[in-house]
Motif scaffolding. Structure first.
Motif, mmCIF file in Angstrom:
data_model
loop_
_atom_site.group_PDB
_atom_site.id
_atom_site.type_symbol
_atom_site.label_atom_id
_atom_site.label_comp_id
_atom_site.label_asym_id
_atom_site.label_seq_id
_atom_site.Cartn_x
_atom_site.Cartn_y
_atom_site.Cartn_z
ATOM 1 N N ILE A 1 48.155 45.385 54.041
ATOM 2 C CA ILE A 1 46.706 45.341 53.858
ATOM 3 C C ILE A 1 46.321 43.909 53.503
ATOM 4 O O ILE A 1 46.748 43.371 52.481
ATOM 5 N N ARG A 2 45.500 43.306 54.382
ATOM 6 C CA ARG A 2 45.128 41.895 54.213
ATOM 7 C C ARG A 2 43.645 41.698 54.477
ATOM 8 O O ARG A 2 43.046 42.422 55.273
ATOM 9 N N ALA A 3 43.096 40.697 53.812
ATOM 10 C CA ALA A 3 41.702 40.317 54.045
ATOM 11 C C ALA A 3 41.534 38.865 53.624
ATOM 12 O O ALA A 3 42.471 38.243 53.097
ATOM 13 N N GLU A 4 40.328 38.345 53.855
ATOM 14 C CA GLU A 4 39.986 36.989 53.442
ATOM 15 C C GLU A 4 38.641 36.994 52.739
ATOM 16 O O GLU A 4 37.778 37.826 53.025
ATOM 17 N N PHE A 5 38.470 36.044 51.829
ATOM 18 C CA PHE A 5 37.180 35.828 51.185
ATOM 19 C C PHE A 5 37.006 34.329 50.988
ATOM 20 O O PHE A 5 37.941 33.550 51.133
ATOM 21 N N ARG A 6 35.776 33.950 50.676
ATOM 22 C CA ARG A 6 35.516 32.529 50.424
ATOM 23 C C ARG A 6 34.848 32.364 49.066
ATOM 24 O O ARG A 6 34.160 33.261 48.576
ATOM 25 N N ARG A 7 35.082 31.209 48.484
ATOM 26 C CA ARG A 7 34.439 30.827 47.222
ATOM 27 C C ARG A 7 34.610 29.327 47.052
ATOM 28 O O ARG A 7 35.440 28.710 47.708
ATOM 29 N N GLU A 8 33.801 28.767 46.169
ATOM 30 C CA GLU A 8 33.922 27.349 45.853
ATOM 31 C C GLU A 8 35.285 27.109 45.209
ATOM 32 O O GLU A 8 35.668 27.823 44.277
ATOM 33 N N LYS A 9 35.982 26.104 45.691
ATOM 34 C CA LYS A 9 37.364 25.859 45.286
ATOM 35 C C LYS A 9 37.552 25.667 43.789
ATOM 36 O O LYS A 9 38.424 26.268 43.192
ATOM 37 N N ASN A 10 36.785 24.819 43.164
ATOM 38 C CA ASN A 10 37.020 24.493 41.755
ATOM 39 C C ASN A 10 36.059 25.184 40.801
ATOM 40 O O ASN A 10 36.006 24.841 39.625
ATOM 41 N N GLN A 11 35.317 26.148 41.288
ATOM 42 C CA GLN A 11 34.378 26.876 40.440
ATOM 43 C C GLN A 11 35.145 27.787 39.478
ATOM 44 O O GLN A 11 36.031 28.529 39.897
ATOM 45 N N PRO A 12 34.848 27.730 38.169
ATOM 46 C CA PRO A 12 35.511 28.646 37.232
ATOM 47 C C PRO A 12 35.290 30.099 37.638
ATOM 48 O O PRO A 12 34.286 30.436 38.268
ATOM 49 N N LEU A 13 36.217 30.934 37.272
ATOM 50 C CA LEU A 13 36.228 32.326 37.701
ATOM 51 C C LEU A 13 36.206 33.246 36.483
ATOM 52 O O LEU A 13 36.957 33.040 35.533
ATOM 53 N N THR A 14 35.335 34.256 36.525
ATOM 54 C CA THR A 14 35.308 35.273 35.473
ATOM 55 C C THR A 14 36.133 36.462 35.918
ATOM 56 O O THR A 14 35.858 37.057 36.958
ATOM 57 N N LEU A 15 37.154 36.783 35.135
ATOM 58 C CA LEU A 15 37.967 37.975 35.385
ATOM 59 C C LEU A 15 37.460 39.082 34.476
ATOM 60 O O LEU A 15 37.046 38.832 33.344
ATOM 61 N N TRP A 16 37.533 40.306 34.995
ATOM 62 C CA TRP A 16 37.089 41.475 34.224
ATOM 63 C C TRP A 16 38.275 42.366 33.918
ATOM 64 O O TRP A 16 39.011 42.771 34.815
ATOM 65 N N ASP A 17 38.438 42.655 32.651
ATOM 66 C CA ASP A 17 39.463 43.577 32.169
ATOM 67 C C ASP A 17 38.729 44.833 31.725
ATOM 68 O O ASP A 17 38.116 44.855 30.656
ATOM 69 N N CYS A 18 38.772 45.853 32.559
ATOM 70 C CA CYS A 18 37.992 47.069 32.351
ATOM 71 C C CYS A 18 38.873 48.168 31.750
ATOM 72 O O CYS A 18 40.041 48.297 32.106
#
Length: 138
Positions: free
Chosen positions: A13-30
């Motif tokens: 199972i594979r896919a692709e996404f895009r985002r700004e390379k050096n933009q900080p990322l918010t991870l969610w721990d639910c």
């Protein structure tokens, strides 16, 4: 914008996404009953940044699992059982990407901040965290 690959453990199972390379990322721990059991740490992207599934016969290679409101759409790999991405109840206009399923390339992952989402008190957490804003395009 940089393009990143996502895959399950066995790679079917594979896919692709895009985002700004050096933009900080918010991870969610639910702590909802699903995320808690799987220890799913994920981040949100707008639907327009999800570039599509790269798996032939995607629906045949995955198992759909829904419960409760049936707003969230989860398709687990039939072979290894991993969920690389899904459409979350909190952000039905985007995708939740499983952080550890992303190939971040030679530069590694971006700077991350982990926030808690209280899935046991879903409505309250949804209102207080601002998570819905994470899939809106600027």
């Amino acid at each position: 914008m940089e393009i990143y690959n996502i895959k399950c453990h066995c790679g079917k199972i594979r896919a692709e996404f895009r985002r700004e390379k050096n933009q900080p990322l918010t991870l969610w721990d639910c702590n909802c009953s699903d995320c808690c059991m799987r220890r799913n740490i994920h981040f949100m992207i707008p639907a327009s940044d999800f570039l599509g599934v790269k798996t032939n016969n995607y629906e045949d290679e995955t198992i759909l699992y829904q419960w409760g409101t049936k707003t969230a759409v989860r398709r687990f790999c039939r072979t290894c059982g991993i969920l690389p991405w899904y459409i979350p109840r909190s952000n039905p206009d985007g995708y939740g990407i499983t952080y550890h399923c992303v190939d971040w390339g030679d530069d590694g992952p971006p700077e991350v901040t982990t926030r808690t989402y209280d899935g046991e008190n879903w409505e309250k957490s949804h209102a207080e965290t601002g998570i819905a804003k994470e899939t809106l395009k600027n």
